[in-house]
Write a protein that holds these residues in place. Structure first.
Motif, PDB file in Angstrom:
ATOM      1  N   GLN A 151       0.322  22.255   6.535  1.00 27.15           N
ATOM      2  CA  GLN A 151      -0.196  21.210   5.586  1.00 27.15           C
ATOM      3  C   GLN A 151       0.467  19.634   5.717  1.00 27.15           C
ATOM      4  OE1 GLN A 151       0.795  24.222   5.249  1.00 27.15           O
ATOM      5  NE2 GLN A 151      -0.602  25.448   4.057  1.00 27.15           N
ATOM      6  N   TYR A 152       1.715  19.934   5.917  1.00 29.78           N
ATOM      7  CA  TYR A 152       2.402  18.544   5.685  1.00 29.78           C
ATOM      8  C   TYR A 152       2.123  17.532   6.925  1.00 29.78           C
ATOM      9  CZ  TYR A 152       6.514  15.364   5.983  1.00 29.78           C
ATOM     10  OH  TYR A 152       7.187  14.174   6.056  1.00 29.78           O
ATOM     11  N   ARG A 153       2.010  18.221   8.387  1.00 32.56           N
ATOM     12  CA  ARG A 153       1.613  17.553   9.509  1.00 32.56           C
ATOM     13  C   ARG A 153       0.137  17.088   9.427  1.00 32.56           C
ATOM     14  NH1 ARG A 153       4.892  21.690  11.643  1.00 32.56           N
ATOM     15  NH2 ARG A 153       2.795  22.962  11.959  1.00 32.56           N
ATOM     16  N   ASN A 154      -0.672  17.925   9.078  1.00 35.23           N
ATOM     17  CA  ASN A 154      -1.749  17.464   8.904  1.00 35.23           C
ATOM     18  C   ASN A 154      -2.438  16.508   8.380  1.00 35.23           C
ATOM     19  OD1 ASN A 154      -3.105  19.251  10.962  1.00 35.23           O
ATOM     20  ND2 ASN A 154      -3.147  20.827   9.570  1.00 35.23           N
ATOM     21  N   THR A 155      -1.632  16.345   7.115  1.00 32.40           N
ATOM     22  CA  THR A 155      -1.847  15.134   6.019  1.00 32.40           C
ATOM     23  C   THR A 155      -1.451  13.919   6.637  1.00 32.40           C
ATOM     24  OG1 THR A 155      -1.474  16.625   4.088  1.00 32.40           O
ATOM     25  CG2 THR A 155      -1.028  14.238   3.574  1.00 32.40           C
ATOM     26  N   VAL A 156      -0.267  14.049   7.454  1.00 26.72           N
ATOM     27  CA  VAL A 156       0.155  12.911   8.071  1.00 26.72           C
ATOM     28  C   VAL A 156      -1.009  12.448   9.274  1.00 26.72           C
ATOM     29  CG1 VAL A 156       1.875  11.928   9.898  1.00 26.72           C
ATOM     30  CG2 VAL A 156       2.604  13.253   7.641  1.00 26.72           C
ATOM     31  N   ARG A 157      -1.622  13.326   9.784  1.00 23.12           N
ATOM     32  CA  ARG A 157      -2.833  12.913  10.741  1.00 23.12           C
ATOM     33  C   ARG A 157      -3.948  12.315  10.157  1.00 23.12           C
ATOM     34  NH1 ARG A 157      -1.115  18.427  12.629  1.00 23.12           N
ATOM     35  NH2 ARG A 157      -0.169  18.104  14.947  1.00 23.12           N
ATOM     36  N   ASN A 158      -4.151  12.869   8.860  1.00 17.91           N
ATOM     37  CA  ASN A 158      -5.180  12.238   8.250  1.00 17.91           C
ATOM     38  C   ASN A 158      -4.935  10.897   7.785  1.00 17.91           C
ATOM     39  OD1 ASN A 158      -6.686  14.614   8.282  1.00 17.91           O
ATOM     40  ND2 ASN A 158      -6.083  15.255   6.098  1.00 17.91           N
ATOM     41  N   VAL A 159      -3.582  10.482   7.340  1.00 23.33           N
ATOM     42  CA  VAL A 159      -3.443   9.279   7.074  1.00 23.33           C
ATOM     43  C   VAL A 159      -3.503   8.311   8.220  1.00 23.33           C
ATOM     44  CG1 VAL A 159      -1.590   7.566   6.072  1.00 23.33           C
ATOM     45  CG2 VAL A 159      -1.726   9.848   5.241  1.00 23.33           C
TER      46      VAL A 159
ATOM     47  N   ILE B 144       0.758  -1.157   0.020  1.00 18.44           N
ATOM     48  CA  ILE B 144      -0.089  -0.039   0.180  1.00 18.44           C
ATOM     49  C   ILE B 144       0.989   1.251  -0.017  1.00 18.44           C
ATOM     50  CG2 ILE B 144      -2.066   1.238   1.255  1.00 18.44           C
ATOM     51  CD1 ILE B 144      -2.630  -1.314   2.370  1.00 18.44           C
ATOM     52  N   HIS B 145       0.584   2.093  -1.066  1.00 19.03           N
ATOM     53  CA  HIS B 145       1.687   3.305  -1.076  1.00 19.03           C
ATOM     54  C   HIS B 145       0.878   4.567  -1.485  1.00 19.03           C
ATOM     55  CE1 HIS B 145       4.819   5.201  -3.991  1.00 19.03           C
ATOM     56  NE2 HIS B 145       5.073   5.444  -2.757  1.00 19.03           N
ATOM     57  N   PRO B 146       0.636   5.379  -0.604  1.00 21.45           N
ATOM     58  CA  PRO B 146      -0.040   6.632  -0.755  1.00 21.45           C
ATOM     59  C   PRO B 146       0.984   7.666  -0.835  1.00 21.45           C
ATOM     60  CG  PRO B 146      -0.456   6.177   1.426  1.00 21.45           C
ATOM     61  CD  PRO B 146       0.599   5.074   0.783  1.00 21.45           C
ATOM     62  N   MET B 147       0.480   8.726  -1.390  1.00 25.83           N
ATOM     63  CA  MET B 147       1.562  10.014  -1.932  1.00 25.83           C
ATOM     64  C   MET B 147       1.265  11.305  -1.414  1.00 25.83           C
ATOM     65  SD  MET B 147       4.259  10.107  -3.789  1.00 25.83           S
ATOM     66  CE  MET B 147       4.492   9.167  -5.099  1.00 25.83           C
ATOM     67  N   ASN B 148       0.258  11.405  -0.650  1.00 24.71           N
ATOM     68  CA  ASN B 148      -0.194  12.925  -0.349  1.00 24.71           C
ATOM     69  C   ASN B 148       0.823  13.508   0.759  1.00 24.71           C
ATOM     70  OD1 ASN B 148      -3.861  12.333  -0.414  1.00 24.71           O
ATOM     71  ND2 ASN B 148      -2.384  12.574  -2.074  1.00 24.71           N
ATOM     72  N   ILE B 149       1.352  12.553   1.574  1.00 32.31           N
ATOM     73  CA  ILE B 149       2.134  13.370   2.575  1.00 32.31           C
ATOM     74  C   ILE B 149       3.666  13.904   1.896  1.00 32.31           C
ATOM     75  CG2 ILE B 149       4.000  12.862   4.312  1.00 32.31           C
ATOM     76  CD1 ILE B 149       1.993  10.415   5.320  1.00 32.31           C
ATOM     77  N   ASP B 150       4.229  13.139   0.780  1.00 38.66           N
ATOM     78  CA  ASP B 150       5.162  13.677  -0.038  1.00 38.66           C
ATOM     79  C   ASP B 150       4.727  14.838  -0.846  1.00 38.66           C
ATOM     80  OD1 ASP B 150       7.899  13.094  -1.170  1.00 38.66           O
ATOM     81  OD2 ASP B 150       6.752  13.065  -2.915  1.00 38.66           O
ATOM     82  N   ASP B 151       3.585  14.752  -1.445  1.00 37.41           N
ATOM     83  CA  ASP B 151       3.179  15.925  -2.033  1.00 37.41           C
ATOM     84  C   ASP B 151       3.040  17.142  -1.488  1.00 37.41           C
ATOM     85  OD1 ASP B 151       1.826  17.135  -4.547  1.00 37.41           O
ATOM     86  OD2 ASP B 151       0.052  16.829  -3.648  1.00 37.41           O
ATOM     87  N   MET B 152       2.354  17.082   0.009  1.00 37.14           N
ATOM     88  CA  MET B 152       2.177  18.189   0.890  1.00 37.14           C
ATOM     89  C   MET B 152       3.670  18.824   1.118  1.00 37.14           C
ATOM     90  SD  MET B 152      -0.664  19.363   1.157  1.00 37.14           S
ATOM     91  CE  MET B 152      -0.864  18.890  -0.882  1.00 37.14           C
ATOM     92  N   GLY B 153       4.573  17.848   1.355  1.00 35.20           N
ATOM     93  CA  GLY B 153       5.992  18.351   1.502  1.00 35.20           C
ATOM     94  C   GLY B 153       6.598  19.180   0.440  1.00 35.20           C
ATOM     95  N   HIS B 154       6.418  18.734  -0.822  1.00 35.18           N
ATOM     96  CA  HIS B 154       7.100  19.389  -1.802  1.00 35.18           C
ATOM     97  C   HIS B 154       6.152  20.869  -2.077  1.00 35.18           C
ATOM     98  CE1 HIS B 154       9.710  16.483  -3.351  1.00 35.18           C
ATOM     99  NE2 HIS B 154       8.843  15.371  -3.235  1.00 35.18           N
ATOM    100  N   LYS B 155       5.025  20.782  -1.643  1.00 32.91           N
ATOM    101  CA  LYS B 155       4.408  22.066  -1.673  1.00 32.91           C
ATOM    102  C   LYS B 155       4.533  23.048  -0.530  1.00 32.91           C
ATOM    103  CE  LYS B 155       0.719  20.198  -4.703  1.00 32.91           C
ATOM    104  NZ  LYS B 155      -0.815  19.645  -4.739  1.00 32.91           N
ATOM    105  N   PHE B 156       4.723  22.635   0.507  1.00 38.36           N
ATOM    106  CA  PHE B 156       4.727  23.310   1.829  1.00 38.36           C
ATOM    107  C   PHE B 156       5.977  23.315   2.774  1.00 38.36           C
ATOM    108  CE2 PHE B 156       0.163  23.068   0.342  1.00 38.36           C
ATOM    109  CZ  PHE B 156      -0.221  24.322   0.308  1.00 38.36           C
ATOM    110  N   GLY B 157       6.594  22.269   2.645  1.00 37.71           N
ATOM    111  CA  GLY B 157       7.825  21.961   3.331  1.00 37.71           C
ATOM    112  C   GLY B 157       7.416  21.122   4.640  1.00 37.71           C
ATOM    113  N   LEU B 158       8.569  20.384   5.305  1.00 36.41           N
ATOM    114  CA  LEU B 158       8.516  19.786   6.545  1.00 36.41           C
ATOM    115  C   LEU B 158       7.712  20.459   7.665  1.00 36.41           C
ATOM    116  CD1 LEU B 158       9.626  17.270   8.240  1.00 36.41           C
ATOM    117  CD2 LEU B 158      11.543  18.637   8.496  1.00 36.41           C
TER     118      LEU B 158
END
Length: 268
Positions: free
Chosen positions: A174-182, A156-170
């Motif tokens: 946005q990055y942290r909340n995407t991790v919370r959502n996963v 299972i390989h989702p991509m949104n965490i990486d996508d938010m990191g590239h858009k907004f940074g570590l």
């Protein structure tokens, strides 16, 4: 005891953010139902080279998959090929680069997006091409594959965490909340996976930096989580390397293999 494994690779997930933001997984740890190990990813800290590393146990410098623009099949034995050669069933809900490494290259969306072919290393697949493809949908794809085909190994390989990191940074909400959502999405499935006899591993290929990228040697780019959940793990202190993951999965599946793995991680 079951010999089935689910491996979730949460693309771009930094270790400390996983530790801070994934309340469900950390709740399992508090109740001694899961264990988290820190892993340092291999170099370069880029996606396609590290997919190959995770799934074959071969470092990028040795595999020849040294950047994201190398589009060809893997030259190494992978979890998929080893399992298939021993009459086990494989499946993946993953980014198209995984299909290119282990099934067919280059990726042809019409042909390859939905895969059902017993002759391929990944026999059942739901593959996507968009970094913003919703993680929630990807988990549904994975669950469909699990329930429809009962794979012995499911990636299972989702991509949104990486996508938010590239858009907004570590260091971004946005990055942290995407991790919370996963973490929330995973909480809807993990108990069912365990009840169905799977051992569950949750990790990442690489981390993220505040330049909206990764690829180098910074700690935040290299430190990733390795969560283990299931009855076949010792849940004790030990060192795990990214090059061990392939061997760990093969051992959990009771496959004949020559891949390295830390024996102290698993019940013998």
């Amino acid at each position: 005891m079951s010999n089935k494994v689910i491996l979730a690779v949460l693309d771009g997930l930094n270790y400390q953010v996983a530790r801070d933001c994934m309340g469900y997984l950390n709740g399992l740890i508090e109740q001694q139902r899961a264990t988290l190990y820190p892993i340092q990813c291999e170099l370069p800290s880029l996606s396609r080279p590290l997919y190959e590393c995770i799934l074959t146990g071969i470092r990028p410098i040795d595999s020849g998959i040294v950047n994201n623009n190398i589009v060809r099949l893997s030259h190494n034995d992978s979890i998929f090929s080893i399992a298939k050669s021993q009459n086990r069933t494989t499946a993946a809900a993953a980014y198209s680069w995984v299909s290119e490494l282990y099934n067919r290259a280059p990726f042809n969306a019409v042909r390859d997006r939905f895969t059902h072919n017993d002759n391929l290393n990944i026999q059942y697949g739901c593959f996507y091409q968009w970094d913003h493809y919703p993680d929630e949908a990807l988990l549904l794809d994975a669950e469909y594959l699990r329930l429809a085909h009962h794979p012995d190994f499911l990636l299972i390989h989702p991509m949104n965490i990486d996508d938010m990191g590239h858009k907004f940074g570590l260091d971004s909400k946005q990055y942290r909340n995407t991790v919370r959502n996963v973490d929330i999405y995973l909480s809807n499935y993990i108990e069912s996976w365990l009840d169905d006899g799977y051992q569950v591993i949750i990790t990442s290929d690489h981390g993220m930096n505040n330049d909206l990228s990764h690829g180098g040697i910074l700690a935040e780019e290299r430190e990733v989580p390795f969560f283990v959940i299931g009855s076949k793990f010792m849940h004790q202190d030990c060192e795990v390397k990214q090059t061990d993951i392939c061997g760990i999965v093969c051992e959990l599946m009771n496959l004949n293999h020559d891949k390295p793995y830390p024996r102290e991680l698993l019940l013998q």
